[in-house]
Design a protein around this motif. Sequence first.
Motif, PDB file in Angstrom:
ATOM      1  N   VAL A  59       0.831  -1.202   0.000  1.00 53.98           N
ATOM      2  CA  VAL A  59       0.000   0.000   0.000  1.00 53.98           C
ATOM      3  C   VAL A  59       0.867   1.255   0.000  1.00 53.98           C
ATOM      4  CG1 VAL A  59      -1.657   1.294   1.385  1.00 53.98           C
ATOM      5  CG2 VAL A  59      -1.978  -1.126   1.051  1.00 53.98           C
ATOM      6  N   ASP A  60       2.036   1.198   0.626  1.00 50.49           N
ATOM      7  CA  ASP A  60       2.949   2.348   0.620  1.00 50.49           C
ATOM      8  C   ASP A  60       3.378   2.711  -0.798  1.00 50.49           C
ATOM      9  OD1 ASP A  60       2.782   2.660   3.315  1.00 50.49           O
ATOM     10  OD2 ASP A  60       4.686   1.680   3.778  1.00 50.49           O
ATOM     11  N   TYR A  61       3.355   1.748  -1.708  1.00 46.84           N
ATOM     12  CA  TYR A  61       3.671   2.031  -3.106  1.00 46.84           C
ATOM     13  C   TYR A  61       2.634   2.995  -3.692  1.00 46.84           C
ATOM     14  CZ  TYR A  61       4.567   1.282  -8.069  1.00 46.84           C
ATOM     15  OH  TYR A  61       4.844   1.464  -9.391  1.00 46.84           O
ATOM     16  N   GLY A  62       1.364   2.813  -3.319  1.00 47.37           N
ATOM     17  CA  GLY A  62       0.327   3.747  -3.764  1.00 47.37           C
ATOM     18  C   GLY A  62       0.557   5.143  -3.229  1.00 47.37           C
ATOM     19  N   LEU A  63       1.013   5.238  -1.965  1.00 51.04           N
ATOM     20  CA  LEU A  63       1.336   6.558  -1.395  1.00 51.04           C
ATOM     21  C   LEU A  63       2.484   7.206  -2.169  1.00 51.04           C
ATOM     22  CD1 LEU A  63       1.162   5.804   2.440  1.00 51.04           C
ATOM     23  CD2 LEU A  63      -0.638   6.695   0.952  1.00 51.04           C
ATOM     24  N   LEU A  64       3.469   6.411  -2.554  1.00 51.40           N
ATOM     25  CA  LEU A  64       4.608   6.940  -3.314  1.00 51.40           C
ATOM     26  C   LEU A  64       4.167   7.471  -4.675  1.00 51.40           C
ATOM     27  CD1 LEU A  64       7.694   7.307  -3.636  1.00 51.40           C
ATOM     28  CD2 LEU A  64       7.744   5.000  -4.592  1.00 51.40           C
ATOM     29  N   ILE A  65       3.326   6.716  -5.375  1.00 50.43           N
ATOM     30  CA  ILE A  65       2.843   7.156  -6.688  1.00 50.43           C
ATOM     31  C   ILE A  65       2.055   8.462  -6.551  1.00 50.43           C
ATOM     32  CG2 ILE A  65       1.303   6.560  -8.603  1.00 50.43           C
ATOM     33  CD1 ILE A  65       3.888   4.977  -8.612  1.00 50.43           C
ATOM     34  N   GLY A  66       1.185   8.544  -5.548  1.00 54.72           N
ATOM     35  CA  GLY A  66       0.409   9.764  -5.331  1.00 54.72           C
ATOM     36  C   GLY A  66       1.274  10.954  -4.975  1.00 54.72           C
ATOM     37  N   ASP A  68      -1.420  -1.424 -10.360  1.00 51.62           N
ATOM     38  CA  ASP A  68      -1.023  -2.809 -10.105  1.00 51.62           C
ATOM     39  C   ASP A  68      -0.181  -2.906  -8.846  1.00 51.62           C
ATOM     40  OD1 ASP A  68      -2.324  -3.796 -12.339  1.00 51.62           O
ATOM     41  OD2 ASP A  68      -0.604  -3.457 -13.651  1.00 51.62           O
ATOM     42  N   ASN A  69      -0.337  -4.009  -8.170  1.00 52.15           N
ATOM     43  CA  ASN A  69       0.404  -4.284  -6.942  1.00 52.15           C
ATOM     44  C   ASN A  69       1.813  -4.759  -7.302  1.00 52.15           C
ATOM     45  OD1 ASN A  69       1.381  -5.184  -4.501  1.00 52.15           O
ATOM     46  ND2 ASN A  69      -0.367  -6.462  -4.012  1.00 52.15           N
ATOM     47  N   PRO A  70       2.869  -4.025  -6.914  1.00 57.72           N
ATOM     48  CA  PRO A  70       4.227  -4.456  -7.273  1.00 57.72           C
ATOM     49  C   PRO A  70       4.635  -5.740  -6.566  1.00 57.72           C
ATOM     50  CG  PRO A  70       4.326  -2.623  -5.749  1.00 57.72           C
ATOM     51  CD  PRO A  70       2.882  -2.807  -6.115  1.00 57.72           C
ATOM     52  N   ALA A  71       3.973  -6.078  -5.460  1.00 59.86           N
ATOM     53  CA  ALA A  71       4.284  -7.322  -4.762  1.00 59.86           C
ATOM     54  C   ALA A  71       3.674  -8.522  -5.477  1.00 59.86           C
ATOM     55  CB  ALA A  71       3.771  -7.257  -3.322  1.00 59.86           C
ATOM     56  N   ASP A  72       2.811  -8.270  -6.449  1.00 56.90           N
ATOM     57  CA  ASP A  72       2.153  -9.342  -7.196  1.00 56.90           C
ATOM     58  C   ASP A  72       2.183  -8.985  -8.678  1.00 56.90           C
ATOM     59  OD1 ASP A  72       0.635 -11.618  -7.738  1.00 56.90           O
ATOM     60  OD2 ASP A  72      -1.241 -10.514  -7.571  1.00 56.90           O
ATOM     61  N   GLN A 118      -5.635  -4.942  -6.686  1.00 54.11           N
ATOM     62  CA  GLN A 118      -4.916  -3.737  -7.085  1.00 54.11           C
ATOM     63  C   GLN A 118      -4.914  -2.743  -5.938  1.00 54.11           C
ATOM     64  OE1 GLN A 118      -7.101  -2.748 -10.759  1.00 54.11           O
ATOM     65  NE2 GLN A 118      -5.165  -3.056 -11.828  1.00 54.11           N
ATOM     66  N   ILE A 119      -3.928  -1.856  -5.948  1.00 61.48           N
ATOM     67  CA  ILE A 119      -3.834  -0.800  -4.949  1.00 61.48           C
ATOM     68  C   ILE A 119      -4.667   0.380  -5.447  1.00 61.48           C
ATOM     69  CG2 ILE A 119      -2.273   0.775  -3.771  1.00 61.48           C
ATOM     70  CD1 ILE A 119      -0.070  -1.357  -4.317  1.00 61.48           C
ATOM     71  N   GLU A 120      -5.481   0.917  -4.567  1.00 64.40           N
ATOM     72  CA  GLU A 120      -6.328   2.058  -4.903  1.00 64.40           C
ATOM     73  C   GLU A 120      -5.870   3.256  -4.080  1.00 64.40           C
ATOM     74  OE1 GLU A 120     -11.125   3.038  -5.135  1.00 64.40           O
ATOM     75  OE2 GLU A 120     -10.419   1.315  -3.981  1.00 64.40           O
ATOM     76  N   TYR A 121      -5.690   4.391  -4.739  1.00 60.91           N
ATOM     77  CA  TYR A 121      -5.297   5.587  -3.993  1.00 60.91           C
ATOM     78  C   TYR A 121      -6.082   6.805  -4.470  1.00 60.91           C
ATOM     79  CZ  TYR A 121      -2.435   7.509  -7.805  1.00 60.91           C
ATOM     80  OH  TYR A 121      -2.015   8.045  -8.996  1.00 60.91           O
ATOM     81  N   VAL A 122      -6.197   7.772  -3.562  1.00 58.40           N
ATOM     82  CA  VAL A 122      -6.855   9.032  -3.871  1.00 58.40           C
ATOM     83  C   VAL A 122      -6.109  10.139  -3.129  1.00 58.40           C
ATOM     84  CG1 VAL A 122      -8.539   8.835  -1.989  1.00 58.40           C
ATOM     85  CG2 VAL A 122      -9.100  10.228  -3.978  1.00 58.40           C
ATOM     86  N   ILE A 123      -6.033  11.310  -3.766  1.00 58.33           N
ATOM     87  CA  ILE A 123      -5.339  12.464  -3.181  1.00 58.33           C
ATOM     88  C   ILE A 123      -6.378  13.556  -2.944  1.00 58.33           C
ATOM     89  CG2 ILE A 123      -3.488  14.144  -3.485  1.00 58.33           C
ATOM     90  CD1 ILE A 123      -2.433  12.220  -5.743  1.00 58.33           C
ATOM     91  N   HIS A 124      -6.419  14.071  -1.735  1.00 53.72           N
ATOM     92  CA  HIS A 124      -7.326  15.173  -1.421  1.00 53.72           C
ATOM     93  C   HIS A 124      -6.514  16.402  -1.000  1.00 53.72           C
ATOM     94  CE1 HIS A 124     -10.241  11.824  -0.756  1.00 53.72           C
ATOM     95  NE2 HIS A 124     -11.076  12.691  -1.314  1.00 53.72           N
ATOM     96  N   ARG A 125      -6.862  17.544  -1.582  1.00 50.81           N
ATOM     97  CA  ARG A 125      -6.330  18.801  -1.062  1.00 50.81           C
ATOM     98  C   ARG A 125      -7.197  19.172   0.126  1.00 50.81           C
ATOM     99  NH1 ARG A 125      -6.405  24.592  -4.115  1.00 50.81           N
ATOM    100  NH2 ARG A 125      -8.619  24.094  -4.016  1.00 50.81           N
ATOM    101  N   MET A 126      -6.593  19.527   1.229  1.00 45.03           N
ATOM    102  CA  MET A 126      -7.347  19.785   2.450  1.00 45.03           C
ATOM    103  C   MET A 126      -7.917  21.196   2.412  1.00 45.03           C
ATOM    104  SD  MET A 126      -4.951  17.721   5.147  1.00 45.03           S
ATOM    105  CE  MET A 126      -6.160  17.651   6.457  1.00 45.03           C
ATOM    106  N   CYS A 127      -8.858  21.374   1.477  1.00 44.73           N
ATOM    107  CA  CYS A 127      -9.546  22.650   1.288  1.00 44.73           C
ATOM    108  C   CYS A 127     -11.047  22.411   1.287  1.00 44.73           C
ATOM    109  CB  CYS A 127      -9.148  23.304  -0.032  1.00 44.73           C
ATOM    110  SG  CYS A 127      -7.466  23.936  -0.071  1.00 44.73           S
ATOM    111  N   LEU A 128     -11.787  23.448   1.599  1.00 46.48           N
ATOM    112  CA  LEU A 128     -13.236  23.353   1.617  1.00 46.48           C
ATOM    113  C   LEU A 128     -13.806  23.255   0.205  1.00 46.48           C
ATOM    114  CD1 LEU A 128     -15.761  23.460   3.437  1.00 46.48           C
ATOM    115  CD2 LEU A 128     -15.734  25.943   3.157  1.00 46.48           C
ATOM    116  N   LEU A 129     -13.199  24.005  -0.744  1.00 47.83           N
ATOM    117  CA  LEU A 129     -13.708  24.073  -2.113  1.00 47.83           C
ATOM    118  C   LEU A 129     -12.573  23.883  -3.107  1.00 47.83           C
ATOM    119  CD1 LEU A 129     -15.841  27.315  -1.676  1.00 47.83           C
ATOM    120  CD2 LEU A 129     -16.721  24.980  -1.715  1.00 47.83           C
TER     121      LEU A 129
END
Length: 200
Positions: A55-62, A105-109, A117-128
């Motif tokens: 899962v840390d791989y998804g954090l790295l990509i993001g 794709d999961n690099p461990a598999d 598969q690894i799922e990731y999402v990036i949020h900007r910590m803003c109201l709008l």
Amino acid sequence: MISSFRQKQSGVALPVVLILLVVMLLGSLYLIKSSNSTSMTTSNLAYESAQSKAVDYGLLIGTNWLNANAGALDADSKNNGYVASLDTTKGVASKEFWDGSVKIDNPADPLGADGKQIEYVIHRMCLLPGPFDQVAPANSCVQTESNPSVMGNGAPPGQSQASDGIILPGPPQLHYVVTARLNGARGGNVINQVVVLIGA
């Protein structure tokens, strides 16, 4: 005259031995159960550690995507898993939190044997969405004032090294939260998050 007196025998050894055998039997059963529990716990911890590293791989990509697109983060980019706002009423367990996420794709598999598969999402910590300092409608973002201190070097470029020199504040750093998850086998679901600060 020879008396044929027979004394009644009272054997204490047999019940004691039987009790000891029962205690030893129960102890051996407990030992086997304890070893199985320890083996299963160790196996589960190793599995969770491997899932967490994946899962840390998804954090790295993001995080890499954020750094590469630091100048254009005011609008959503759902093809890249980026949402320019964060609804704090929706937690990571809600479906809405993962709207706009992407799967990699999961690099461990590498052969995709488990189909996960690894799922990731990036949020900007803003109201709008939109610029962090927009007035109408007013946007509110989590931000940190940039730190002008430079360790081991002189002053940052464009600033004076004089002790009485004016230090102008730099642009604030906006907070972005990258969340990644992997729904593994046997209910081994892992969710990791990291907060990234990028200058506005």
